[in-house]
Design an enzyme around this catalytic site. Structure first.
Site, PDB file in Angstrom:
ATOM      1  CG  ASP A 175      37.594  86.129  68.662  1.00  0.00           C
ATOM      2  OD1 ASP A 175      38.616  86.810  68.846  1.00  0.00           O
ATOM      3  OD2 ASP A 175      36.606  86.163  69.424  1.00  0.00           O
ATOM      4  CG  HIS A 229      33.528  42.847  40.682  1.00  0.00           C
ATOM      5  ND1 HIS A 229      34.839  43.224  40.913  1.00  0.00           N
ATOM      6  CD2 HIS A 229      33.582  41.573  40.230  1.00  0.00           C
ATOM      7  CE1 HIS A 229      35.641  42.229  40.595  1.00  0.00           C
ATOM      8  NE2 HIS A 229      34.906  41.216  40.178  1.00  0.00           N
ATOM      9  CG  ASN A 230      35.321  40.306  43.483  1.00  0.00           C
ATOM     10  OD1 ASN A 230      34.519  39.425  43.151  1.00  0.00           O
ATOM     11  ND2 ASN A 230      36.559  40.318  43.040  1.00  0.00           N
ATOM     12  CD  GLU A 285      31.376  38.543  42.401  1.00  0.00           C
ATOM     13  OE1 GLU A 285      32.058  37.634  41.915  1.00  0.00           O
ATOM     14  OE2 GLU A 285      31.482  39.738  42.051  1.00  0.00           O
ATOM     15  CG  ASP A 287      34.253  35.543  44.708  1.00  0.00           C
ATOM     16  OD1 ASP A 287      33.146  35.583  44.165  1.00  0.00           O
ATOM     17  OD2 ASP A 287      35.272  36.072  44.233  1.00  0.00           O
ATOM     18  CG  HIS A 336      39.465  38.104  44.700  1.00  0.00           C
ATOM     19  ND1 HIS A 336      40.040  39.132  44.026  1.00  0.00           N
ATOM     20  CD2 HIS A 336      38.737  37.425  43.776  1.00  0.00           C
ATOM     21  CE1 HIS A 336      39.677  39.090  42.754  1.00  0.00           C
ATOM     22  NE2 HIS A 336      38.887  38.048  42.586  1.00  0.00           N
ATOM     23  CD  GLU A 384      33.815  33.406  41.125  1.00  0.00           C
ATOM     24  OE1 GLU A 384      35.011  33.067  41.219  1.00  0.00           O
ATOM     25  OE2 GLU A 384      33.452  34.485  40.648  1.00  0.00           O
TER      26      GLU A 384
END
Length: 779
Positions: A175, A332-333, A362, A364, A377, A411
């Site tokens: 409208d 993962h990661n 995880e 690291d 990483h 890790e």
């Protein structure tokens, strides 16, 4: 140079009329939300100045206001040539509203401001958090409470209310001159807005049918008539007529018959009266214990009419089996928000994974400055975050979605001194949550998820190969253990160079303090399946790259299944997946691998299947493996299906009937989707299959297919069914519209709605498929 036609200036009285109309519309939408005269809603509709925080040097005042639709927020922008659409975000896109310094941005850049003035808006997709500072505690409370109420009330609206709200919002948008009337041109614009292409002849025909006053404009009751035509569900009307009387009522007895004959509901006699009380809007029908067409539609759009078995939305499986008997939702990661090489690391990634039901995250860990370990990483340019901040985030969010145990997969690349700091942080931050001793003296097998409720387990290296973590620790202060360096496996030239420069060692000195945090998940290198005469301790577990695991599954499927009855196995993506792409988890689940870790930040088929598997069993992050993957005597091999105890072969028949309110893929006003549906089966190799419907051109609002498909399912307990809707494109790749994946064992039979999910796995507010499902034993 393009000329811009100036809009005629409105008079003061016109402005006042429009303002009053806007207030009325906002009030009506507030009532629809169940927030009539709510003081927080009124504050948001009025809007306020807020400080937007981006960095230590970027903190700017912007005006924020809830729009009259009570669904979108308008934000002021100083950017030149910014489109109006980019200044608006939908409340449906908000995942969470956090008060105080509860994001990385607030923690870093707003510590000088009292917490009671700060709040953050967290979005469902990959969009950055919106960190905001209010001018007072009252203003902050209005925003936090107001947004919270709108989100909660929107989520509790039924599908019919959501549809009504959405259509009225689209009508208001169409409208253009805000006269509360709809011209033929505005009607055509509206149809495009809701994703239907109608030729001029049909548009005019609908318009003339509704224009009872012959004024060349639809208003009030005429617009309602248009709404009824638009939302008519003829396919449901025909089902309703089979079980209703001439007056349009379905008696309780006939509803029982429908539930029993069509929906295969065993408790139909008990369910029918309850459904009438829950979904029937007509008071006369409810008093007569009957259902009208509206109530029937509301039931079919509800949780009870869903394709996913509502009893599977709560924990219903046996949670007292050993931990190794369950599939575990694993990331993962976890720290990465994007790719594996240059993307940002963030505590927010842990929060997102945990709230999506993830139970294994995880970390690291590397030496950081000021004796504080960091997570990133290794060997890459990904950003770094403090280990202690991640542990705090895990503590705060570990059990918000599920009460069952969380596994921290370490890790470790740190020096002995910083390993001691890691152990200290986990002990002091997690306190009683951290498992540091065996449960109930259990020394022969894993405890169960039930026994480990509210506990955080650490997976990592353990001192001395001869030492038994279950029966006590030796007195070594530190010792060399084998190193596990997954980061070094990345197939990237710069990473390989850095690994060579570092001169990678096969051993790492491990601190006793960190070793002591590991109880049930001791990391060891895989050296072959157990020798029956010299079995490995149950708490020893190995990690496998996807290629190694798939090779074992292919060549030694039954042995891998036996290994996974007693031991945990963790699988991680191949080193070449630097873009954070994912592998299919299905083949590894089929051999009983529990911790099949995926990149949660990456949307796609693999993540859809993953979330589909783990929405089962109350979204707890733990799914009990079928009996034949837990039986010590099993001979099951997914690569060679023979007769066995893995269930009766099933014939699955699916009729794709229609779709409702499919979203636009291309936001251009003139772009209408051409939807098609693909049905995929993911399971053992013999069951993997894919079939698709024809394409319906130019209709995303209410496309009709009425096509039937049949699938033979050899191993129902391992099969998942995925429904994918795409916008067909002849010249390029089809665009994704929505999908829904669920375990075969969670399918409900009969006429069902499928509530579609976005690319990121979040529900659309009102996009559905209507289907008929039949499951029979094969001869």
């Amino acid at each position: 140079m393009q000329c811009i036609r100036r809009q005629p200036k409105r008079t003061v009285s016109q402005e006042n009329i429009l303002l009053e109309q806007s207030r009325r519309v906002a009030a009506l939408n507030g009532i629809r939300l169940g927030l009539k005269d709510d003081k927080d809603l009124k504050f948001l509709l009025k809007g306020s100045q807020l400080l937007k925080v981006k960095s230590s040097s970027w903190r700017k005042e912007r005006f924020y206001k809830l729009q009259e639709d009570c669904k979108t927020i308008w934000q002021e922008s100083k950017k030149v040539l910014r489109s109006p659409e980019s200044q608006i975000f939908s409340i449906e896109d908000i995942r969470d509203v956090r008060s105080g310094h509860k994001t990385e941005g607030m923690e870093k850049y707003a510590k000088d401001v009292p917490e009671y003035r700060c709040f953050s808006i967290i979005f469902k997709d990959q969009r950055k958090n919106l960190d905001l500072i209010a001018s007072s505690e009252d203003d902050a409370n209005h925003w936090i409470a107001g947004l919270g109420k709108i989100i909660a009330h929107s989520n509790s609206m039924n599908q019919k209310q959501k549809l009504q709200h959405w259509i009225h919002t689209c009508l208001r948008k169409a409208d253009k001159n805000k006269d509360n009337k709809m011209s033929l041109k505005e009607l055509k614009d509206f149809l495009k807005e809701v994703n239907i292409e109608v030729d001029d002849y049909h548009a005019k025909k609908i318009f003339q049918h509704c224009d009872k006053s012959k004024t060349e404009a639809l208003e009030d009751d005429e617009i309602e008539e248009f709404y009824k035509i638009l939302t008519e569900r003829k396919e449901i009307d025909s089902i309703f007529q089979m079980y209703s009387d001439p007056e349009g009522f379905m008696s309780c007895q006939n509803l029982v018959r429908f539930l029993y004959e069509m929906q295969q509901e065993e408790d139909a006699v008990v369910a029918a009266p309850a459904l009438i009380q829950r979904y029937e809007p007509n008071k006369r029908a409810k008093r007569g214990n009957a259902m009208t067409k509206d109530g029937f539609l509301m039931y079919l759009l509800s949780d009870e009419g869903n394709i996913f078995n509502p009893s599977h939305r709560k924990v219903y499986q046996d949670m007292t089996q050993p931990l190794s008997h369950y599939l575990v939702s694993s990331s993962h990661n976890t720290y990465l928000m994007e790719d594996q090489i240059t993307g940002p690391s963030s505590t927010e990634a842990y929060i997102r994974a945990l709230t999506k039901g993830c139970r294994c995250v995880e970390l690291d860990c590397w030496d950081g400055p000021n004796s504080e370990p960091v997570i990133y990483h290794g060997y890459t340019l990904t950003s770094k975050i403090l280990f202690s901040d991640v542990i705090k985030a895990i503590k705060n969010y570990a059990f918000k979605t599920s009460p069952y145990p969380v596994i921290i997969s370490l890790e470790n690349h740190c020096s002995v001194d910083q390993q001691k700091v890691m152990a200290q942080h986990m002990t002091t931050i997690l306190q009683d949550m951290l498992l540091v001793a065996p449960v109930d003296g259990n020394k022969s097998q894993f405890p169960s998820p039930e026994q480990l409720k509210g506990k955080i387990l650490v997976k990592g290296k353990k001192l001395s190969r001869q030492e038994d973590p279950i029966n006590g620790n030796n007195n070594l202060e530190a010792e060399d253990v084998s190193d596990e360096d997954e980061a070094a496996e990345i197939e990237d030239e710069s990473v390989k160079t850095k690994v060579e420069q570092k001169g990678k060692s096969d051993t790492l000195k491990l601190a006793k303090e960190l070793s002591d945090t590991v109880v049930y998940c001791k990391s060891v290198h895989f050296e072959g399946f157990d020798d029956p005469n010299h079995p490995r301790a149950f708490y020893e577990m190995s990690s496998f790259s996807e290629s190694k695991a798939l090779k074992l599954a292919q060549e030694s499927g039954t042995s891998f299944i036996h290994h996974n009855i007693r031991h945990l196995s963790r699988i991680y993506p191949a080193g070449w997946r630097t873009d954070s792409s994912n592998y299919s988890p299905v083949d590894l689940w089929n051999v009983g691998c529990q911790i099949v870790a995926l990149n949660f930040q990456t949307a796609g088929t693999e993540m859809d299947v993953y979330q589909g598997r783990f929405q089962d069993n109350g979204f707890s992050g733990y799914v009990l493996k079928p009996e034949f993957l837990r039986d010590e005597q099993t001979k099951f091999n997914p690569k060679s299906i023979t007769e066995g105890t893995w269930g009766t072969k099933k014939k699955l028949q699916i009729k794709i009937i229609s779709g409702q309110q499919l979203p636009k893929v291309n936001k251009s006003k003139n772009s209408i989707v051409d939807p098609k549906v693909t049905i995929e089966i993911h399971g053992v190799q013999q069951d993997n299959n894919k079939k698709q419907t024809k394409v319906v051109e130019n209709n995303g609002f209410n496309p009709n297919w009425n096509e039937e498909f049949t699938f033979d399912i050899e191993v129902p307990a391992l099969a998942l069914v995925r429904f994918v809707v795409e916008d067909f494109d002849m010249s390029t790749k089809n665009d994704f519209i929505g999908q829904y994946t669920l375990p075969f064992t969670s399918l409900k039979q009969g006429y069902r709605h499928i509530h579609l999910l976005t690319k990121n796995g979040d529900p659309y507010s009102s996009s559905t498929l209507f289907v008929y499902i039949s499951i029979q034993d094969c001869d």
